[in-house]
Scaffold this motif. Structure first.
Motif, short mmCIF file in Angstrom:
data_model
loop_
_atom_site.label_atom_id
_atom_site.label_comp_id
_atom_site.label_asym_id
_atom_site.label_seq_id
_atom_site.Cartn_x
_atom_site.Cartn_y
_atom_site.Cartn_z
N LEU A 146 22.37 -0.29 49.54
CA LEU A 146 23.43 0.60 49.06
C LEU A 146 22.88 1.89 48.46
O LEU A 146 23.54 2.92 48.48
CB LEU A 146 24.29 -0.11 48.01
CG LEU A 146 25.00 -1.38 48.49
CD1 LEU A 146 25.81 -1.97 47.36
CD2 LEU A 146 25.91 -1.06 49.67
N VAL A 147 21.69 1.80 47.89
CA VAL A 147 21.22 2.97 47.14
C VAL A 147 20.14 3.77 47.85
O VAL A 147 19.87 4.90 47.49
CB VAL A 147 20.69 2.58 45.74
CG1 VAL A 147 21.78 1.87 44.97
CG2 VAL A 147 19.46 1.71 45.86
N ASN A 148 19.54 3.16 48.89
CA ASN A 148 18.39 3.82 49.46
C ASN A 148 18.75 4.74 50.62
O ASN A 148 18.69 4.37 51.77
CB ASN A 148 17.36 2.78 49.92
CG ASN A 148 16.09 3.44 50.37
OD1 ASN A 148 15.64 4.37 49.74
ND2 ASN A 148 15.56 2.99 51.48
N PHE A 149 19.19 5.93 50.31
CA PHE A 149 19.37 6.92 51.37
C PHE A 149 19.03 8.29 50.80
O PHE A 149 19.01 8.48 49.58
CB PHE A 149 20.78 6.88 51.96
CG PHE A 149 21.89 7.13 50.99
CD1 PHE A 149 22.38 8.40 50.79
CD2 PHE A 149 22.45 6.06 50.28
CE1 PHE A 149 23.42 8.62 49.91
CE2 PHE A 149 23.50 6.28 49.41
CZ PHE A 149 23.98 7.56 49.22
N THR A 150 18.76 9.23 51.71
CA THR A 150 18.32 10.53 51.21
C THR A 150 19.50 11.34 50.71
O THR A 150 20.57 11.32 51.29
CB THR A 150 17.60 11.33 52.31
OG1 THR A 150 18.24 11.01 53.54
CG2 THR A 150 16.14 11.03 52.35
N ASP A 151 19.25 12.03 49.65
CA ASP A 151 20.28 12.87 49.07
C ASP A 151 20.08 14.27 49.63
O ASP A 151 19.08 14.93 49.37
CB ASP A 151 20.10 12.87 47.55
CG ASP A 151 21.17 13.69 46.88
OD1 ASP A 151 22.23 13.87 47.50
OD2 ASP A 151 20.94 14.14 45.74
N ASN A 152 21.02 14.72 50.44
CA ASN A 152 20.88 16.04 51.05
C ASN A 152 21.67 17.07 50.27
O ASN A 152 22.78 16.81 49.83
CB ASN A 152 21.39 16.00 52.49
CG ASN A 152 20.53 15.10 53.35
OD1 ASN A 152 19.33 15.32 53.47
ND2 ASN A 152 21.13 14.07 53.91
N LYS A 153 21.08 18.23 50.13
CA LYS A 153 21.78 19.30 49.42
C LYS A 153 21.87 20.50 50.32
O LYS A 153 21.01 20.70 51.18
CB LYS A 153 21.01 19.68 48.15
CG LYS A 153 21.04 18.62 47.10
CD LYS A 153 20.48 19.17 45.80
CE LYS A 153 20.31 18.06 44.79
NZ LYS A 153 19.31 17.06 45.19
N PRO A 154 22.89 21.34 50.12
CA PRO A 154 22.97 22.56 50.93
C PRO A 154 21.74 23.45 50.69
O PRO A 154 21.14 23.40 49.62
CB PRO A 154 24.23 23.24 50.42
CG PRO A 154 24.99 22.20 49.69
CD PRO A 154 24.01 21.19 49.22
N LEU A 155 21.41 24.22 51.71
CA LEU A 155 20.28 25.15 51.56
C LEU A 155 20.63 26.24 50.57
O LEU A 155 21.78 26.61 50.41
CB LEU A 155 19.99 25.81 52.92
CG LEU A 155 19.48 24.93 54.03
CD1 LEU A 155 19.31 25.77 55.28
CD2 LEU A 155 18.17 24.29 53.63
N MET A 156 19.60 26.77 49.94
CA MET A 156 19.81 27.92 49.06
C MET A 156 19.51 29.17 49.87
O MET A 156 18.66 29.17 50.74
CB MET A 156 18.81 27.87 47.88
CG MET A 156 18.88 26.61 47.08
SD MET A 156 20.39 26.56 46.14
CE MET A 156 19.93 27.65 44.80
N ILE A 157 20.20 30.25 49.54
CA ILE A 157 19.87 31.52 50.20
C ILE A 157 18.51 31.97 49.70
O ILE A 157 18.26 32.03 48.50
CB ILE A 157 20.92 32.60 49.89
CG1 ILE A 157 22.22 32.26 50.60
CG2 ILE A 157 20.40 33.97 50.27
CD1 ILE A 157 23.04 33.44 51.00
N ARG A 158 17.61 32.21 50.66
CA ARG A 158 16.28 32.69 50.26
C ARG A 158 15.95 33.91 51.08
O ARG A 158 16.16 33.92 52.29
CB ARG A 158 15.22 31.62 50.54
CG ARG A 158 15.26 30.49 49.55
CD ARG A 158 13.87 29.97 49.26
NE ARG A 158 14.00 28.82 48.37
CZ ARG A 158 14.30 27.61 48.80
NH1 ARG A 158 14.47 27.38 50.09
NH2 ARG A 158 14.45 26.62 47.95
N PRO A 159 15.44 34.93 50.47
CA PRO A 159 15.01 36.09 51.25
C PRO A 159 13.82 35.73 52.12
O PRO A 159 13.04 34.83 51.79
CB PRO A 159 14.62 37.11 50.18
CG PRO A 159 14.44 36.35 48.92
CD PRO A 159 15.20 35.08 49.03
N ASN A 160 13.67 36.41 53.25
CA ASN A 160 12.53 36.13 54.12
C ASN A 160 11.29 36.87 53.63
O ASN A 160 11.29 37.46 52.54
CB ASN A 160 12.87 36.47 55.57
CG ASN A 160 13.12 37.96 55.76
OD1 ASN A 160 12.90 38.74 54.85
ND2 ASN A 160 13.56 38.34 56.94
N ALA A 161 10.24 36.86 54.45
CA ALA A 161 8.96 37.41 54.02
C ALA A 161 9.08 38.87 53.58
O ALA A 161 8.39 39.33 52.68
CB ALA A 161 7.95 37.28 55.15
#
Lengths: 541, 249
Positions: free
Chosen positions: A489-504
């Motif tokens: 019941l408890v063992n699964f990955t917690d996914n979160k939305p991506l954060m906006i990150r500037p590119n190089a």
């Protein structure tokens, strides 16, 4: 394995092997000396297969393919792919004396005048239906458990291409007897091809070698059916299986099962024995169907003739979705522009289905891009733990099922005493609204199930036992889950939305924004797994 | 007045036309005795006139029966379609309400007022014609509505062509001859009496010889086969996979 034994004499002093085991030993030595196969056996035989019923669906497809291959080889000995006309003189009375193609008359010969011919024909056809259906179910399993994620994206693509090729095999095979039903199927394909602007007519002439039906098409389909398509399919199946070995099998999460191991039975001997037995069970079920249930009674359909069409003319089930898409198009979509007719009633289904197929084909890449997930995954997701993916899948299934239902609109109408227009309009609505409803409902159901899992992990099951406390208060006693259960019941990955990150370069590109938006849509509604801290806290409740 | 005149003109035309076309029609009617006709008249007045009118002229509730002939009455009443029980897209079949004698009495009565297609002769119904020709004619003329194996099919607006198994030879013949409701008329110029006999021969062959491949699944074609393979074929296979992986070990 047999290193202890020298060429022919067993060490008599220790144990006296029986005659049988001495032979086995000698034989395996002989083979080993010439092929060095023991390495492969060791490697392959020690592969571990976890146990879950849904992991066997791929095997079912493989086995039905073997059955198709065996029975198909038999059929090629007697079938003649020629459209030259003959007068039928076999034993089926209501066709005697009729002019028909050699293809049709040889198919009738197989059915009526060849010992065991009809049974083999029916096994071949039933097995084909099982084959495509099993691939379909197998794909659904892979999809809903997220087994297509890295590193298995390419194997998803191979598998889906196999599904398409299986449909092509089915359709070419369905057309070979050159009976009325299959001829009508080809006629529809011809119409679809001709509906393509500018080049349609030319392509149609190319395919049929002139006017429909011509005298070439059956021979051409036969080459595809027994040479080209099977060769590609066999090659792709081989690649598919090699990938399964290389990647190792996925497993559901559970105590002791991690991303780095596989828990289950080794191929040799347990799994191989089970699988071998399973092959014969699948074979047996298909033979039973073929012995007791008619499939494709070409003798009723009669030889192909472009004028008649029968009520209830449908393709085999796996082409049904395309037939349904055509049936769903409202009338009046043909437009004449500059002396050219544009048949949008054909173009729209072609484009929509093409896009649908494309999206399914590349779905693993789409999801990986949206989630930005670059990790390897060997543990499967429970469908509820990834609500958005599961909801997309449910929407896709509803869409496909609506097209499928549309293909049987006439049969639905007669059997439920409805009007065919009513059936079509209803299915038109479910094709568009159904997926949306399925998406929303499935997502909510998944989230609700996750909440319930969380509740159970923290506070245990409701035991139904009501206790009155000395103070007069009533409480229900909760029974804690055992640790094995709780792990699931408890063992699964917690996914979160991506954060906006500037590119190089320090910029935020438009694409980035789209991606972040999609990621938010994908992961916004979620229930985080129970943490160890929460659990400890929960235990003291 | 105008209606009566129209009916009279219609009578002359249809009657004359039929007299020219088929001699069997007139022969059939004149053979019925006057007592049968009288009995038929009574039955008709009691059961049918409310919709079809006392002089067959038709009412708002039912069409005129002038010139439909004995064949049409025998088919409609003999298959239980008439008297009509309720209006719908199509007159539905019910259990037959009259004895064979009563049916032929009404048929004789209707035919006596205005000639029309007669009940076919038994020699055309023996099912001993050419099944191959019948099968081919059936595929060309009937299969688009009734399906190649006579399993029936859908028409527009809730109408349907019924399955043809278990239909009496005489009713098959009459259906072709009179074209009930949405079915076209196949007159003798279209399908000769011999052709009709061949078609009946084929349909009776199908009835007497069940599919050599095993149970037909309603002869509905790929839809039935697809449902069967998903529900029973894959159902059985999935059940086995669950059994094989069940935790006993």
């Amino acid at each position: 394995m047999t290193n202890l034994l020298t060429k022919d004499e067993a060490p008599a002093a220790t144990t006296t092997p029986t005659k049988g085991s001495r032979f086995t030993a000698a034989a395996s030595n002989y083979i080993e000396d010439r092929t060095s196969i023991s390495g492969a056996v060791k490697e392959f035989g020690r592969k571990i297969f976890p146990d879950h019923w849904s992991f066997m669906l791929g095997e079912v497809s493989l086995y039905s393919f073997v059955i198709i291959f065996l029975t198909g080889s038999f059929l090629t000995f007697f079938y003649q792919a020629s459209m030259a006309t003959v007068i039928y003189d076999g034993s089926y009375v209501p066709l005697k004396g009729l002019e028909m193609s050699t293809a049709m008359s040889s198919s009738l010969h197989i059915s009526f005048d060849l010992r065991g011919g009809l049974l083999i024909r029916q096994i071949h056809h039933w097995a084909a239906l099982v084959f495509v259906a099993a691939i379909g179910l197998h794909m659904l399993r892979i999809y809903f458990t997220g087994a297509f994620r890295k590193p298995r994206e390419l194997n998803w693509v191979i598998g889906f291409v196999l599904f398409i090729l299986a449909m092509a095999e089915g359709f070419t095979g369905y057309s070979l007897p050159d009976d009325l039903l299959s001829g009508n199927g080809l006629r529809i394909i011809e119409g679809m091809v001709q509906g393509i602007p500018f080049v349609g007519t030319w392509i149609s002439f190319l395919v049929f070698g002139g006017d429909f039906p011509g005298t070439a098409i059956v021979g051409r389909l036969y080459t595809l059916h027994i040479l080209l398509l099977p060769a590609i399919i066999v090659a792709l199946i081989a690649m598919h299986l090699v990938f399964v070995i290389v990647h190792k099998h996925t497993q559901f999460s559970g105590p002791g099962k991690t991303e780095n191991n596989v828990v289950g039975a080794p191929i040799l001997p347990m799994f191989a024995a089970k699988a071998g037995g399973f092959f014969f069970i699948v074979f047996g079920i298909i033979v039973l169907m073929a012995s007791f249930f008619t499939i494709n009674p070409i003798w009723n359909y009669g030889p192909y003739d472009p004028s008649p069409v029968s009520a209830g003319t449908q393709p085999d089930w796996y082409i049904g979705f395309a037939d349904g898409a055509l049936r769903l198009m409202p009338p009046g979509l043909e437009v004449v522009l500059f002396n050219h007719t544009y048949s949008f009633n054909i173009l729209i289904p072609l484009v929509v289905l093409g896009l649908f197929i494309l999206v399914v084909l590349i779905y693993p890449f789409i999801e990986a891009w949206i989630t930005g997930d670059k990790r390897e995954h060997h543990l499967l997701d429970r469908p509820r733990n990834v609500p958005t993916r599961t909801a997309i899948g449910a929407a896709g299934v509803t869409f496909y099922a609506s097209l499928w239902a549309a293909a049987s609109s006439d049969i639905v109408a007669t059997h439920f005493q409805l009007s065919i227009e009513g059936v079509i309009h209803t299915v038109q609505a479910t094709t568009i609204l159904g997926p949306i409803a399925a998406y929303l409902i499935t997502k909510r159901v998944c989230i609700a199930l996750m909440k319930k899992d969380r509740e159970i992990a923290l506070h245990g099951y409701e035991s139904g036992r009501i206790v009155r406390l000395p103070g007069g208060e009533y409480i229900e006693v909760h029974q804690p889950v055992d640790e094995y259960e709780r792990w699931k019941l408890v063992n699964f990955t917690d996914n979160k939305p991506l954060m906006i990150r500037p590119n190089a370069k320090g910029q935020i590109t438009g694409l980035q924004k789209v991606r972040v938006g999609m990621s938010k849509w994908f992961f916004e509604d979620r229930i985080s797994p129970v943490t160890t801290k929460e659990l400890e806290h929960g235990d003291h409740h | 007045m105008a209606t009566v005149a129209l009916i009279a003109i219609g009578l002359i035309f249809t009657g004359g036309g039929y007299a020219l076309f088929s001699s069997t029609a007139t022969a059939g009617t004149s053979a019925s005795s006057q007592t049968t006709i009288d009995e038929g008249k009574k039955l008709f007045a009691a059961n049918c006139a409310s919709c079809h009118g006392a002089a067959l002229q038709g009412t708002a509730a039912g069409p005129s029966l002038i010139g439909v002939g004995a064949a049409s009455v025998d088919f409609q009443v003999g298959t239980g379609r008439m008297p009509l029980a309720m209006s719908g897209p199509q007159a539905m079949q019910k259990p037959v309400q009259f004895s064979p004698d009563q049916v032929s009495a009404m048929a004789a009565y209707v035919a006596s007022l205005s000639p029309g297609p007669a009940i076919p002769d038994a020699s055309l119904l023996d099912g001993k014609g050419d099944a191959t020709n019948g099968a081919e004619l059936f595929r060309i003329n009937c299969a688009m509505c009734h399906n190649v194996a006579g399993a029936g099919g859908a028409l527009t607006e809730g109408k349907f062509a019924p399955p043809l198994t278990g239909v009496a030879s005489v009713h098959i013949y009459e259906a072709m001859l009179t074209g009930p409701q949405n079915m076209p008329v196949f007159n003798n110029a279209n399908l000769t009496p011999e052709d009709k006999r061949d078609i009946i021969t084929y349909l009776k062959y199908l009835e007497a010889n069940p599919s050599p491949g095993g149970y037909e699944l309603g002869s509905l074609g790929p839809v039935a086969e697809g449902l069967f393979v998903w529900i029973f074929g894959l159902g059985a296979i999935v059940a086995v996979t669950i059994w094989l992986t069940a935790k006993s070990n």
